[in-house]
Motif scaffolding. Sequence first.
Motif, PDB file in Angstrom:
ATOM      1  N   VAL A  15     -12.882 -20.228-104.696  1.00 42.92           N
ATOM      2  CA  VAL A  15     -11.852 -20.315-103.670  1.00 42.92           C
ATOM      3  C   VAL A  15     -10.490 -20.343-104.347  1.00 42.92           C
ATOM      4  O   VAL A  15     -10.277 -21.107-105.296  1.00 42.92           O
ATOM      5  CB  VAL A  15     -12.020 -21.579-102.795  1.00 42.92           C
ATOM      6  CG1 VAL A  15     -10.909 -21.644-101.737  1.00 42.92           C
ATOM      7  CG2 VAL A  15     -13.384 -21.602-102.135  1.00 42.92           C
ATOM      8  N   ALA A  20     -11.987 -17.327 -99.989  1.00 46.75           N
ATOM      9  CA  ALA A  20     -13.275 -17.642-100.609  1.00 46.75           C
ATOM     10  C   ALA A  20     -13.955 -16.332-100.991  1.00 46.75           C
ATOM     11  O   ALA A  20     -14.028 -15.410-100.177  1.00 46.75           O
ATOM     12  CB  ALA A  20     -14.155 -18.435 -99.657  1.00 46.75           C
ATOM     13  N   VAL A  48     -17.614 -22.745 -96.705  1.00 46.77           N
ATOM     14  CA  VAL A  48     -16.599 -21.963 -95.998  1.00 46.77           C
ATOM     15  C   VAL A  48     -16.283 -22.603 -94.657  1.00 46.77           C
ATOM     16  O   VAL A  48     -15.114 -22.749 -94.273  1.00 46.77           O
ATOM     17  CB  VAL A  48     -17.068 -20.505 -95.800  1.00 46.77           C
ATOM     18  CG1 VAL A  48     -16.083 -19.741 -94.913  1.00 46.77           C
ATOM     19  CG2 VAL A  48     -17.212 -19.813 -97.144  1.00 46.77           C
ATOM     20  N   ILE A  57      -9.645 -22.780 -96.413  1.00 47.14           N
ATOM     21  CA  ILE A  57     -10.216 -21.434 -96.502  1.00 47.14           C
ATOM     22  C   ILE A  57      -9.892 -20.692 -95.222  1.00 47.14           C
ATOM     23  O   ILE A  57     -10.145 -21.179 -94.122  1.00 47.14           O
ATOM     24  CB  ILE A  57     -11.753 -21.489 -96.716  1.00 47.14           C
ATOM     25  CG1 ILE A  57     -12.081 -22.168 -98.049  1.00 47.14           C
ATOM     26  CG2 ILE A  57     -12.354 -20.085 -96.676  1.00 47.14           C
ATOM     27  CD1 ILE A  57     -13.572 -22.326 -98.301  1.00 47.14           C
ATOM     28  N   LEU A  60     -13.055 -14.982 -95.907  1.00 48.17           N
ATOM     29  CA  LEU A  60     -14.235 -14.905 -96.773  1.00 48.17           C
ATOM     30  C   LEU A  60     -14.431 -13.463 -97.198  1.00 48.17           C
ATOM     31  O   LEU A  60     -14.433 -12.554 -96.369  1.00 48.17           O
ATOM     32  CB  LEU A  60     -15.479 -15.393 -96.031  1.00 48.17           C
ATOM     33  CG  LEU A  60     -16.835 -15.160 -96.741  1.00 48.17           C
ATOM     34  CD1 LEU A  60     -16.884 -15.903 -98.075  1.00 48.17           C
ATOM     35  CD2 LEU A  60     -17.989 -15.581 -95.840  1.00 48.17           C
TER      36      LEU A  60
END
Length: 271
Positions: A15, A20, A48, A57, A60
């Motif tokens: 991260v 992430a 996540v 976060i 992704l």
Amino acid sequence: MSAVLANAETIRFEVDAGVAVLTLNRPDRLNSFNDQMHAEVRAALEQVRLGRAEGAIRVLLITGAGRGFCAGQDLSDRSVAAGGEAPDLGASVEKNYKPLVMTLRALDLPVICAVNGVAAGAGANLALACDMVFAARSASFIQAFCKLGLIPDTGGTWILPRLLGPARAMGLALLGDKVSAEQAEAWGLIWKCVDDEALLPTVKALAAQLAQGPTFGYAQTKKAIWASSTQDFETQLNLERDMMRECGRSHDYREGVAAFMEKRAPQFKGN
């Protein structure tokens, strides 16, 4: 980058600055899934989810290590001895692949996939379950299930007809033909095909851009678009109304309007 899940053996998870990066990391097996990888991916996706709730976060990115993205299920985990009892594949779908794609769909942030090589079977449908898919020019997508007497799982029978229409979906499912990244882009199966060396720089730049954006609005957009395929027009309009009401109450909306009026760059917080 700060590493998370440092003890993971089949994935890498990092991260940095709201992004992430989940890398499938069994390159010697073309990143095919075994039970350990499923467990480690589940743990990463839970990180996540928690990171999104904490604001740490906001995007992704999923990709693969080595020369392939994911070859689907590692068949050595499902070997059947002569005369032995066949494995319960439905149980594997229920335990692993169903929750995997449902979790990706439910995440309140953009999920981007960078397909760096072959994406076969469950690996192909894992990629297609993401919100945006980029593929290297040398990458390919294969619905390999028919070669084993199986059906497309990991959401394949739901996703393919909606992306391609029933004719192409049926052809790919019954024949298992390889689809190049360029063809996948032309058909609307993925968002974009890029040169191999440009794949990760392109996707990471986009992820960084999205991580600075209005994440709550992105999440609502994602939910609305996914919902549209199973709802009638009026129901979808009602969903848009309700989601617009929620977005209008968000910090990001107030900041976006203020930045526009003040002629400055917005500073979104993702909520």
